[in-house]
Design a protein around this motif. Structure first.
Motif, PDB file in Angstrom:
ATOM      1  N   ARG A   1       0.827  -1.214   0.000  1.00 20.68           N
ATOM      2  CA  ARG A   1       0.000   0.000   0.000  1.00 20.68           C
ATOM      3  C   ARG A   1       0.857   1.258   0.000  1.00 20.68           C
ATOM      4  O   ARG A   1       0.466   2.279  -0.577  1.00 20.68           O
ATOM      5  N   ALA A   2       2.014   1.186   0.638  1.00 16.66           N
ATOM      6  CA  ALA A   2       2.903   2.348   0.681  1.00 16.66           C
ATOM      7  C   ALA A   2       3.774   2.461  -0.564  1.00 16.66           C
ATOM      8  O   ALA A   2       4.479   3.470  -0.717  1.00 16.66           O
ATOM      9  N   GLY A   3       3.752   1.459  -1.448  1.00 13.44           N
ATOM     10  CA  GLY A   3       4.605   1.500  -2.633  1.00 13.44           C
ATOM     11  C   GLY A   3       6.076   1.326  -2.316  1.00 13.44           C
ATOM     12  O   GLY A   3       6.935   1.900  -2.997  1.00 13.44           O
ATOM     13  N   MET A   4       6.398   0.494  -1.317  1.00 18.73           N
ATOM     14  CA  MET A   4       7.777   0.342  -0.867  1.00 18.73           C
ATOM     15  C   MET A   4       8.499  -0.727  -1.670  1.00 18.73           C
ATOM     16  O   MET A   4       7.895  -1.698  -2.142  1.00 18.73           O
ATOM     17  N   SER A   5       9.795  -0.553  -1.812  1.00 16.41           N
ATOM     18  CA  SER A   5      10.661  -1.517  -2.474  1.00 16.41           C
ATOM     19  C   SER A   5      11.546  -2.198  -1.431  1.00 16.41           C
ATOM     20  O   SER A   5      11.473  -1.904  -0.228  1.00 16.41           O
TER      21      SER A   5
END
Length: 412
Positions: free
Chosen positions: A273-277
């Motif tokens: 949801r946070a768009g983290m890698s």
């Protein structure tokens, strides 16, 4: 419909070596097997022919309100996953920029080509022909008989990737399969040099919703699997609010002392949801651990091996009782003189008591030591009696070490 991809051929006698070229392996998860079905997940890996990974892209795609995800039992994407995901109009710019100046690669390239052309048509975009390679066609041509499914080929080549019907993982597997075909002993080359055209420039929203699918604890743990399922580096920075929520959730999970499967899936959902890698997770994890170390009041010392969150085993306790005639607790003690064992010695309180124990196949004669609760002599070959089915030892089976009857003293 005009062909969107110009399929290049791989040949052993090809003229163009692929080491200096760049490739973009792509994979789509869709609602059906053909248009007008929609794309619901995009995975892409940009890499060189020598195996260097340049960039990765992974995101779920919302096909529209109320559109069913299709074969959920295959790709494990539900309608709940798609709610809040970016639309194709928001991510198509990132995908086209990733494919710019590279050779498009897919396992069953015709499948990805049809859906990509359909999505571009829905958005009103026109793209020139793209050079492409199909690893499925190359495997059928040069590897002979056998299954040519992506998962079977990954296992046959012993590749570190996994093919689990998740877009990023399948794109990685496709790229590694291409590298295996270009390397010895196959050493395939391109039959002709690819021709690149300028692709449309579409503004990007900067949003993404990567999915960490099929989490497994394995030998490395839940968090290692979570990090492997996400892109190595994101094309855009993550959302600050989502990163703060992930950090708070991680702190709460670590306070409970153990990361389980359900907790790891909650962390994976929040990271997506946070768009983290993967790089974002490493940065957040390091900050959380440094904060916990500072709160504990010093640097972290060496950790005892064992499961995270489990208390270390207490040191062994020493027996406070003094050593008896058989030596300290747990020792074998001095040898017992002959003739002092058996039932006569038991009655006098000077010798061991005889006890029979069944170990599943044999009736074993054991002797308890003089110190209560301490076993001195274990079973020996002389005390072992073969157990017959449904048989319990009789007095005739026991080893009687009493003196002969003629030497006994009879008291009236």
């Amino acid at each position: 419909m005009r062909a969107l991809v110009h399929d290049l051929a791989l040949a052993r006698d090809g003229e163009v070596p692929a080491r200096d070229l760049e490739f973009t392996a792509v994979d789509f998860e869709t609602t059906s097997l053909a248009p007008p079905g929609r794309v619901i997940e995009v995975g892409a890996v940009r890499m060189r022919g020598d195996g260097t990974v340049l960039a990765e892209m992974s995101t779920l795609v919302d096909p529209g309100p109320g559109v069913a995800p299709g074969a959920t039992w295959v790709h494990r994407i539900t309608r709940e996953h798609l709610d809040g995901a970016p639309t194709m109009a928001e991510v198509i710019g990132d995908l086209l920029s990733l494919c710019e100046g590279s050779v498009l690669v897919a396992h069953n390239l015709a499948f990805e080509e049809r859906f990509l052309a359909h999505e571009l048509e829905l958005l009103g975009l026109t793209a020139p022909p793209l050079p492409g390679l199909c690893t499925l066609r190359a495997a059928r041509t040069h590897l002979g008989a056998g299954s040519c499914q992506l998962g079977a080929l990954v296992e046959a080549f012993g590749l570190p990737a996994v093919a689990i019907h998740a877009a990023l993982d399948d794109a990685r597997a496709c790229g590694q399969l291409l590298l295996a075909l270009l390397a010895p002993p196959h050493e395939l080359r391109l039959a002709s040099r690819p021709r690149h055209h300028r692709l449309p420039v579409v503004p990007s929203s900067g949003r993404s919703l990567p999915r960490a699918a099929a989490l497994r604890a394995g030998r490395r743990g839940w968090m290692a699997c979570l990090m492997d399922r996400l892109p190595a580096r994101g094309l855009h920075p993550p959302q600050p609010e989502g990163v703060a929520a992930y950090r708070a959730l991680l702190t709460s999970v670590l306070a409970q002392g153990r990361i389980t499967g359900p907790k790891a899936k909650l962390l994976a959902r929040q990271a997506g949801r946070a768009g983290m890698s993967r790089a974002d997770l490493v940065r957040v994890h390091r900050a959380v651990l440094e904060e916990e170390i500072a709160r504990a009041g010093g640097p972290a010392g060496p950790r005892r091996p064992g499961r995270p969150g489990r208390r270390p085993a207490p040191p062994p306790r020493r027996d406070p009782r003094p050593a008896g005639p058989v030596g300290p607790v747990g020792s074998a003690g001095p040898a017992r003189p002959a003739g002092t064992g058996g039932r006569a010695a038991d009655r006098a309180g000077r010798g061991p008591a005889v006890r029979w124990v069944f170990d599943g196949r044999h009736a074993v004669r054991t002797e308890a030591s003089d110190v209560p609760g301490v076993r001195r002599n274990g079973p020996t070959a002389a005390h072992r009696v073969r157990r017959r089915p449904s048989h319990r030892p009789t007095p005739a089976d026991r080893v009687d070490d009493r003196p002969p009857l003629s030497s006994r003293t009879v008291t009236n």
